[in-house]
Motif scaffolding. Structure first.
Motif, PDB file in Angstrom:
ATOM      1  N   LYS A 122       1.063   8.459 -11.403  1.00 19.68           N
ATOM      2  CA  LYS A 122       2.387   8.520 -12.062  1.00 19.68           C
ATOM      3  C   LYS A 122       3.247   7.352 -11.606  1.00 19.68           C
ATOM      4  N   ILE A 123       3.234   7.101 -10.304  1.00 20.97           N
ATOM      5  CA  ILE A 123       4.041   6.006  -9.760  1.00 20.97           C
ATOM      6  C   ILE A 123       3.576   4.680 -10.359  1.00 20.97           C
ATOM      7  N   LEU A 180       0.835  -1.189   0.000  1.00 22.66           N
ATOM      8  CA  LEU A 180       0.000   0.000   0.000  1.00 22.66           C
ATOM      9  C   LEU A 180       0.875   1.246   0.000  1.00 22.66           C
ATOM     10  N   THR A 181       0.716   2.078  -1.018  1.00 21.82           N
ATOM     11  CA  THR A 181       1.449   3.334  -1.097  1.00 21.82           C
ATOM     12  C   THR A 181       0.461   4.475  -0.937  1.00 21.82           C
ATOM     13  N   PHE A 182       0.696   5.284   0.080  1.00 17.82           N
ATOM     14  CA  PHE A 182      -0.185   6.416   0.389  1.00 17.82           C
ATOM     15  C   PHE A 182       0.389   7.668  -0.254  1.00 17.82           C
ATOM     16  N   GLY A 183      -0.446   8.448  -0.909  1.00 21.68           N
ATOM     17  CA  GLY A 183       0.037   9.680  -1.510  1.00 21.68           C
ATOM     18  C   GLY A 183      -1.087  10.408  -2.192  1.00 21.68           C
ATOM     19  N   LYS A 184      -0.721  11.499  -2.877  1.00 19.94           N
ATOM     20  CA  LYS A 184      -1.735  12.214  -3.646  1.00 19.94           C
ATOM     21  C   LYS A 184      -2.135  11.336  -4.819  1.00 19.94           C
ATOM     22  N   ASP A 195      -0.140  11.769  -7.927  1.00 20.80           N
ATOM     23  CA  ASP A 195       1.224  11.227  -7.879  1.00 20.80           C
ATOM     24  C   ASP A 195       1.205   9.699  -7.952  1.00 20.80           C
ATOM     25  N   LEU A 196       0.185   9.109  -7.313  1.00 22.41           N
ATOM     26  CA  LEU A 196       0.092   7.649  -7.314  1.00 22.41           C
ATOM     27  C   LEU A 196      -0.110   7.124  -8.736  1.00 22.41           C
ATOM     28  N   ALA A 221       4.692   4.332 -13.878  1.00 25.04           N
ATOM     29  CA  ALA A 221       6.129   4.076 -13.941  1.00 25.04           C
ATOM     30  C   ALA A 221       6.437   2.610 -13.605  1.00 25.04           C
ATOM     31  N   ARG A 222       5.695   2.044 -12.630  1.00 27.63           N
ATOM     32  CA  ARG A 222       5.925   0.632 -12.297  1.00 27.63           C
ATOM     33  C   ARG A 222       5.589  -0.263 -13.480  1.00 27.63           C
TER      34      ARG A 222
END
Ligand code: SF4
Ligand code: SF4
Lengths: 174, 313
Positions: B215-216, B205-209, B212-213, B219-220
């Motif tokens: 984009k992340i 779980l990646t928490f963020g805006k 931005d998520l 990219a993955r």
């Protein structure tokens, strides 16, 4: 447990702050064992057998990416980091934050270049790296294979003496 | 009839589709502005990383002070539980706002675990279906609700495309909606990640805006196209959701509804808006009708008594 180097002092400092996995700059100086207590609330600290892992891994960079060893094998990272160059930062938590979703780090997600915007936190980095390899080579993969649970952990998981009684159990379902 | 009693609302919802389709009207206009809180937060769930440890379930239970679970959180036999003759895996309930399920997709050599909870939609169908305005989409992206105004009509339960809201029946006469609130009150409001995100050992779980998520996530996928499906589930689904999923296996094999529309659910009911004023005007009459029908065989005095009681609420 640690050889005498500038890393020694640093390790102590980090130990005091409650979290560390630190490695000297040269593999030959590597610690035999490292205490990892990043999950210390619900699990006992883990004595990580660094020496054994040095023996079984091909190169330091298997775990330390491009910071020590012969340099990264990852094609994606090697675009910039192919040259073998020892970096000052070698310890895991020098790059992987212990609080990966603090307001400060979350802010970096939009500011950092796309290569480093998606940085794992320390605990995530350990588990992704460790579990990935352990699954491949048949190392331990269950939570309690590596981590002995504390009483607070039993309470958190409602397990052991905190397990639900059979009467409560009967209401299972939805 | 200035106040419509709960029982009459329930009688109203017996009318099935009609009540559900028409009730979003009240919030519909406001809903149009929900499409993009630019700073809205979200969580990227990378299912290729999940090890099925259920720590997130335990953390949710503790943070939200939920009742003790039926089984310990380290009991993995829950992954074998199915409901409705094996067609349905575990779903969030009033006692568990998040659950992890195990899937064994064809051709995959290892199981895949999928954590589910409220997806915190950009334009939440639960919110638009609620005619007492119990729901709010906060600037931070959380979809929260005010239990004190909930009348227990269950419209949101039917409207939610992901079958998320549960109901607490502990107080028989006062059922109230219960669902994941993104740890809004205790964490996200203060810029802290939700409890499940914080505990997850594998950084599934990646928490963020949300922006931005995305984009992340892209990219993955780009970095590892062989590992990931090309789609980010939730990027477009029902107008976009705050929680986004990356998968190594086809989403439809992991219980995701891949037939959901891209547009927000609210768009379905826009055509009905013109009829709303009339509908609101005739509702009380309709409900009175249902109520009279339902109590037809009872004594007239009886009916009056119960009506008075309900009016007190
Ligand atoms: S997932 Fe369901 S309950 Fe959550 S915001 Fe969307 S419609 Fe509402
Ligand atoms: S805590 Fe993380 S790894 Fe464990 S089940 Fe939940 S999402 Fe998966």
């Amino acid at each position: 447990m640690f050889v005498d180097s500038k890393w020694h002092m640093k390790s102590l400092l980090i130990l005091l702050s409650g979290l560390f996995l630190t490695l000297p700059a040269y593999a030959m100086d590597a610690p035999e064992s490292v205490t990892i207590d990043a999950l210390a609330k619900y699990y006992e600290p883990v004595e990580f057998d660094h020496e054994m892992h040095v023996d079984v891994s091909e190169d330091c960079s298997s775990c330390h990416h491009h910071t020590t060893g012969t340099g990264t094998a990852d094609q994606y990272c090697s675009k910039c980091h192919s040259e073998y160059k020892e970096l000052v930062k070698v310890a895991c938590q020098d790059c992987h934050p212990t609080q990966p979703f603090s307001a400060e780090v979350v802010n970096l997600q939009s500011q950092q270049d796309i290569f480093h915007a998606d940085m794992n936190g320390l605990v995530g980095a350990y588990h992704q790296n460790c579990m990935g390899c352990h699954q491949e080579v048949g190392g331990p993969t269950g939570c309690e294979d590596c981590h002995a649970r504390t009483e607070a952990g039993d309470e958190f998981y409602h397990a052991g003496k905190y397990a639900p009684t059979t009467a409560e159990h009967a209401t299972a379902g939805h | 009839m200035s106040k419509v009693s709960r029982r009459k609302f329930l009688a109203g919802s017996l009318a099935g589709g009609a009540a559900v389709m028409l009730s979003p009207a009240k919030n519909a206009m406001a809903a149009g502005s929900f499409a993009g809180f630019p700073e809205g937060m979200g969580v990227l769930v990378d299912m290729t990383r999940c090890v099925g440890c259920r720590s997130c379930e335990a953390a949710c239970n503790k943070e939200q002070k939920l009742p003790a679970p039926d089984q310990p959180f380290d009991d993995y036999s829950v992954f074998d539980q199915t409901f409705h003759h094996g067609t349905q895996k575990r779903r969030p309930t009033e006692k568990a706002y998040t659950v992890v399920n195990r899937y064994e997709p064809e051709g995959s050599d290892k199981p895949v675990y999928r954590k589910i909870q409220c997806n915190h939609c950009n334009e939440p169908a639960c919110l638009t279906s609620c005619f007492v305005n119990a729901y709010t989409k906060t600037n931070e992206g959380a979809v929260v609700y005010d239990g004190s105004v909930c009348v227990g009509c269950r419209n949101c339960m039917i409207a939610c495309p992901f079958h998320i809201p549960g109901y607490s029946y502990s107080k028989v006469i006062d059922p109230v909606v219960k669902k994941c609130i993104f740890c809004y009150d205790t964490r996200v409001k203060y810029g802290k990640p939700p409890a499940c995100v914080e505990i997850c050992p594998a950084q599934v779980l990646t928490f963020g805006k949300r922006k931005d998520l995305l984009k992340i996530a892209r990219a993955r996928i780009k970095k590892n196209p062989g590992k990931y499906q090309a789609e980010i589930y939730g990027e477009k689904t029902v107008g976009g959701t705050g929680w986004l999923y990356l998968s190594g296996e086809p989403f439809e094999q992991l219980g995701f509804d891949t037939t959901l529309q891209k547009e927000p659910i609210i768009n379905n009911v826009k055509g009905f808006l013109g009829t709303v004023p009339m509908v609101l005007a005739i509702w009380p009459a309709l409900f009175t009708g249902f109520h009279l029908l339902a109590t037809k065989n009872k004594g007239h005095d009886d009916h009056h008594d119960s009506d008075a009681e309900e009016g007190e609420e």
